[in-house]
Structure formats: structure tokens, C-alpha cells
Write an enzyme that holds these catalytic residues in place. Structure first.
Site, short mmCIF file in Angstrom:
data_model
loop_
_atom_site.label_atom_id
_atom_site.label_comp_id
_atom_site.label_asym_id
_atom_site.label_seq_id
_atom_site.Cartn_x
_atom_site.Cartn_y
_atom_site.Cartn_z
N GLY A 1 -49.78 -37.30 31.48
CA GLY A 1 -48.62 -38.11 31.86
C GLY A 1 -47.35 -37.32 32.13
NE ARG B 1 -65.55 -48.82 41.49
CZ ARG B 1 -65.33 -47.73 40.77
NH1 ARG B 1 -64.20 -47.58 40.12
NH2 ARG B 1 -66.24 -46.79 40.67
CG MET C 1 -58.33 -39.17 35.94
SD MET C 1 -58.01 -38.39 37.54
CE MET C 1 -59.57 -37.54 37.77
CB ILE D 1 -62.40 -45.35 42.59
CG1 ILE D 1 -62.41 -43.82 42.78
CG2 ILE D 1 -62.35 -46.08 43.93
CD1 ILE D 1 -63.61 -43.30 43.53
CG ASN E 1 -52.75 -41.82 43.91
OD1 ASN E 1 -52.66 -41.63 42.70
ND2 ASN E 1 -53.64 -41.14 44.65
CG HIS F 1 -54.59 -36.54 46.55
ND1 HIS F 1 -55.70 -36.80 45.77
CD2 HIS F 1 -54.94 -35.54 47.40
CE1 HIS F 1 -56.69 -36.00 46.15
NE2 HIS F 1 -56.27 -35.23 47.13
CD GLU G 1 -60.81 -44.22 54.90
OE1 GLU G 1 -61.20 -43.09 55.21
OE2 GLU G 1 -60.29 -45.01 55.70
CG ASP H 1 -57.37 -39.38 47.60
OD1 ASP H 1 -56.67 -40.02 46.79
OD2 ASP H 1 -58.27 -38.62 47.24
CD GLU I 1 -48.79 -33.45 41.19
OE1 GLU I 1 -48.77 -33.93 40.04
OE2 GLU I 1 -49.85 -33.16 41.77
#
Ligand code: GRF
Length: 219
Positions: free
Chosen positions: A15, A67, A92, A94, A109, A111, A145, A147, A176
């Protein structure tokens, strides 16, 4: 009084990006509030949230849970906090298309690559193996879809000949921590409009993500 953007942050690990966002908001310059931190497993980031007096929830997947079912449960917990924005910061898992579509335009997000390069995992190793001279991280809106959603900001670092995965990932992490709070602030202060997959920054269509180049901290 200015209305604060209600932000829920989803994590799975340490975090540090969450911390950067909390710290930026505590400086008092950004009209945002982290209203909840959720994790899918025990994570140090939950402790960071508690230290900042932010409500936390752990939503773990049950053995064999689909899911869709997990995401439904996650959605119910998220909804308790009535967020305006969901921020994935090292979450972590999807997310299913139905969850992502429900939060269209409200889901960010980060990445660790200069998307569209290196979607998926092991981004630093792949950038090094390809001999890239630049690498970095991308803040983007999430679409079903992986990333591939519209990109808002990229933090760029130079790759040094002596870099290995650890040194490169450490430098990417530093940038980041600049670009994610910046993106949240842009949303909170109303500078971003998102419509039909297009991002407008200060009223102008953003054809390419803003690039923040970090030359410092080369160690
Ligand atoms: C970051 O490298 C981010 O790019 C990726 O997950 C990592 C999270 O790191 N999505 P932290 O937990 O914020 O330190």
C-alpha cells in the site's frame, strides 16, 4: 464548503501508493477523501489505513467462489461507502466485466509500465530484457480488457545500464507515488471529464497521456 470526492482504495499488499494518496490529501490541497480501504487478503496497507483513521474491510474469496460471485460481494461492501471513485492500488485480482462496467469512468488503476507496452506481469524484467531506455508507470481508467483502458498520466524514468529489476522497480515506485495522487487530484478538482472512453483534461481531449519525467533519484 467544497464537496470532497469520496475515494475507495482497493489493495492487496504494502500500500505505498495508498500512502502517497493519503499523504497528498492530508496536505489539504486536494478536495478528496479516502472513505475506505479494502483488501482481498491480509495486507500491510490495511494497517496504513487504520493509522490514518480510515475504515477498512477485508473481502477474501471463499474456496471455489466464482469471480462473479466474489465481485458481487466486493461491490456490496464498496457500495456501503458510497464512493465516487475506486482506486486500484496493487489490487491483485482481475475484476469481472460486470463490475468494471458498473464503475465505468469511476475506476482507476496504476500499472508499472508505459502502457500499451508490457501489459500483465513482470513488467520490469521484460523492459530490461528488451533493452528499453525508458520505463515507468501508467494511471489509466479500467475497462474490461486488462491494462488497456484510456490512459491519464505516465510517469517516465530513464533505464540505466546498471539497472536490475530491483533498482528499476524502486525508481518506478517513486514516480508512481507522484502520478497517482496527481490523477486523484485531477479528478477531485473537476479537471477531468470522461465520456465514451475519451478523457478530457481541462476541457481538452487528451489524445495521449500526460507524461511526467523523473530524472531525480537515480541512486
Ligand atoms: C505497484 O507497483 C503498482 O504499479 C501495481 O502494484 C504495485 C502496488 O504497490 N499495480 P504498493 O502496494 O502501492 O506499494
Amino acid at each position: 464548503m467544497t464537496e470532497h470526492l469520496r475515494v475507495a482504495v482497493l489493495i492487496s499488499g504494502s500500500g505505498t501508493n495508498l500512502q502517497a494518496i493519503i499523504d497528498e490529501i492530508h496536505l489539504g490541497t486536494s478536495p478528496a477523501e479516502v472513505v475506505a480501504v479494502l483488501s482481498n487478503k491480509p495486507a500491510y496497507g490495511l494497517e496504513r489505513a487504520r493509522l490514518a483513521n480510515i475504515p477498512t474491510r477485508q473481502v477474501s474469496a471463499k474456496p471455489g467462489q466464482s469471480r462473479e460471485d466474489y465481485d458481487g460481494e466486493l461491490d456490496r461492501v464498496v457500495a456501503e461507502f458510497k464512493p465516487d471513485l475506486l482506486v486500484l492500488a496493487g489490487f491483485m485480482r482481475i475484476l469481472s466485466a460486470s463490475f468494471v462496467n458498473r464503475y465505468d469512468g469511476q475506476l482507476l488503476n496504476i500499472h508499472p509500465s508505459l502502457l500499451p507496452l508490457y501489459k500483465g506481469l513482470d513488467t520490469h524484467a521484460r523492459a530490461l530484457a528488451d533493452g528499453q531506455t525508458e520505463h515507468g508507470a501508467t494511471v489509466h481508467f479500467v475497462t474490461p480488457e486488462l491494462d488497456s483502458g484510456p490512459r491519464l498520466i505516465q510517469g517516465v524514468v530513464d533505464v540505466k545500464q546498471t539497472d536490475d529489476v530491483d533498482s528499476l522497480s524502486a525508481r518506478v515506485h517513486v514516480i508512481e507515488h507522484k502520478i497517482y495522487p496527481m490523477a486523484v487530484d485531477w479528478l477531485a478538482s473537476g479537471r477531468i471529464r470522461y465520456a465514451d472512453g475519451d478523457i478530457y483534461l481541462d476541457g481538452e481531449l487528451l489524445e495521449e497521456p500526460r507524461r511526467v519525467h523523473c530524472k531525480e533519484n537515480h541512486g
